[in-house]
Enzyme design. Structure first.
Site, PDB file in Angstrom:
ATOM      1  N   ASP A 109      77.440 -62.383 -43.455  1.00 42.40           N
ATOM      2  CA  ASP A 109      76.058 -62.845 -43.247  1.00 42.40           C
ATOM      3  C   ASP A 109      75.475 -62.507 -41.880  1.00 42.40           C
ATOM      4  O   ASP A 109      76.129 -62.711 -40.846  1.00 42.40           O
ATOM      5  CB  ASP A 109      75.978 -64.371 -43.365  1.00 42.40           C
ATOM      6  N   ASP A 169      75.167 -73.618 -42.906  1.00 40.45           N
ATOM      7  CA  ASP A 169      74.149 -72.591 -42.681  1.00 40.45           C
ATOM      8  C   ASP A 169      72.831 -73.162 -42.134  1.00 40.45           C
ATOM      9  O   ASP A 169      71.765 -72.987 -42.733  1.00 40.45           O
ATOM     10  CB  ASP A 169      73.881 -71.788 -43.962  1.00 40.45           C
TER      11      ASP A 169
END
Length: 491
Positions: free
Chosen positions: A40, A164
């Site tokens: 990511d 996140d």
């Protein structure tokens, strides 16, 4: 000092792998780690006049493992410079990983907000997660703050999936959203916190939640305003495939709607998939000083075949893309204008030329930008497209089926023998424009000024023979076809 030693050890491991790395598939103008694994994008931010991108990184292995934060910066979104690893796990607040998060410029202090990952039973993947911050005044060296974890645990109606963080400022208040899973429905959702100082956080409630059809967990959320509307981007895990949609293991898409900070009420439309290629996940965005909303995603997919692991590295990020919102609440993605800085030799292949069958241009280069426009009003063919030819049998084919109005990307002869074709509906009545970026092991397609995009990794082993423009089942008018050889920013 312990963290610095961990970072130094990680840098030394990277250098060791780099010396023996096979570079056959190394990309020429995309963000990659110097070696080993990345996934990511994290902490996209503009700080002191430079663009910073962080990423999930395992510096000791080409497979996923204890997550660190890798780091690159750029003055122009094109030429990137590797910086030392920003975060290494192993402290009390992040014993088994510094998972994904975001970055903000807090009055000159660059602040990273990230998830600490902790295994209680690693063999059975039992864990808990919390939220932490690290700060820097030079944009290179980061210190984890003594208040960590700044959020110790998720709300009571939540499972242990709690990660996140995306943080932004609205008026005088900081807001944080997190990917989460409700304990009752076992479905994905996004939850909201607020803070006055980035240290003490107050839980507000649920911003949005799956209706049962959007998967069991929502990862990597992002929330921002565009043209008076609010966009919630996220990466759902566990959505079922639906025809041409949701064909990857996990998805990335968005909701568009109206939002009120006072009531935390987000009224939105249906979920829309953002990219229809094989390899696009965990997209994150930021607002730059030109007022642009810029997005970067992970250019790979979980559980996909990744041949570069044999070469000592794995994973890359997409090109930076500018987002725009249409009047009917669709998000368009197009390459940022700075990418024209990559262009070297320009080749005008044909303009206002009618073709039937194929028109081959011999080109051995493997870093290319191709712009093709077909005039569909003066086309009798049933399909048109672009083919990247290998010297023998390899090819990557991008086809537009005019009758079905579908764009089709076929990578079956480019290293994707299984699950090789992606299709997406694309209404195109008068013209079809295709902007295609080819790197050594990737293809990114932007159709009709970003109405649809397709992003995939490819792994050709043959020398390239050329670019083929084709029309099947009749004639097609090629209004324009230009391509450029692109520079390798890493050499």
């Amino acid at each position: 000092m312990i963290t610095k030693n961990r970072i130094q050890q990680a840098e030394e491991a990277l250098q060791q792998t780099k010396e023996s790395m096979n570079e056959r598939f190394r990309l020429g103008y995309h963000i990659m780690a110097p070696a080993n694994w990345i996934n990511d994008p994290n902490g996209l931010v503009q700080y002191k006049g430079e663009y910073h991108v962080f990423y999930q990184h395992h510096p000791y292995d080409e497979n996923w493992g204890p997550m660190h934060w890798g780091h690159v910066k750029s003055k122009d979104l094109v030429h990137w410079e590797h910086l030392p690893i920003a975060l290494a796990p192993g402290d009390v607040c992040d014993s088994d990983g510094c998972f994904s998060g975001s970055a903000v410029d807090n009055d000159g202090e660059l602040t990273l907000i990230y998830t600490g990952h902790h295994y209680t039973d690693k063999k059975n993947d039992v864990f808990y997660q919390n939220q932490n911050i690290a700060v820097s005044t030079d944009g290179v060296t980061f210190e984890k703050v003594g208040e960590n974890p700044v959020i110790v645990a998720p709300p009571e109606d939540s499972t242990h999936h709690f990660r996140d963080p995306k943080v932004w400022k609205h008026e005088d208040t900081w807001y944080m959203i997190l990917g989460n899973q409700s304990i009752e429905e076992q479905s994905g959702r996004v939850i909201l916190y607020k803070s006055s100082d980035l240290r003490k956080w107050e839980y507000i409630g649920v911003l949005a939640q799956s209706d049962g059809s959007h998967g069991f967990m929502w990862e990597c959320p992002d929330f921002f305003e565009m043209d008076g509307k609010y966009v919630l981007m996220l990466s759902p895990q566990g959505m079922e495939a639906d025809g041409d949609n949701y064909n990857n293991l996990f998805q990335t898409g968005y909701f568009v709607g109206d939002y009120q900070y006072e009531t935390n009420l987000f009224q939105h439309g249906s979920f829309i998939e953002l990219d229809h290629g094989h390899d696009f996940y965990a997209v994150q965005t930021f607002l730059d000083d030109k007022g642009r909303r810029i997005a970067i995603g992970w250019m790979d997919m979980w559980e996909a075949d990744m041949p570069t692991k044999k070469d000592g590295w794995c994973g890359a990020l997409t090109l930076p893309r500018e987002l725009k919102l249409t009047s009917d609440n669709k998000v368009l993605m197009n390459p940022v204008e700075e990418l024209t800085l990559l262009r070297e030799l320009e080749h005008d292949v044909c303009a206002d030329k009618s073709i039937s069958g194929t028109h081959l241009v011999e080109e051995k280069g493997d870093l290319l930008e191709i712009n093709v426009e077909f005039d569909l009003n003066l086309t009798s063919a049933s399909s048109v497209g672009v083919k990247l030819r290998g010297a023998k049998e390899e090819e990557t084919i991008l086809t537009y089926d005019i009758k079905e109005q579908k764009l089709i990307l076929d990578c079956s002869k480019s290293g994707k023998k299984e699950d090789s074709v992606r299709r997406v509906s694309l209404q195109s009545d008068s013209k079809l424009s295709l902007q295609v970026f080819i790197d050594r092991s990737s293809i990114e397609v932007f159709a009709n000024e970003g109405q649809k995009t397709m992003t995939s990794r490819i792994y050709p082993t043959e020398e390239r023979a050329g670019i083929e423009i084709f029309a099947e089942g009749g004639e097609a008018l090629v209004a324009d076809c230009t391509y450029w050889n692109l520079k390798d920013i890493w050499k």
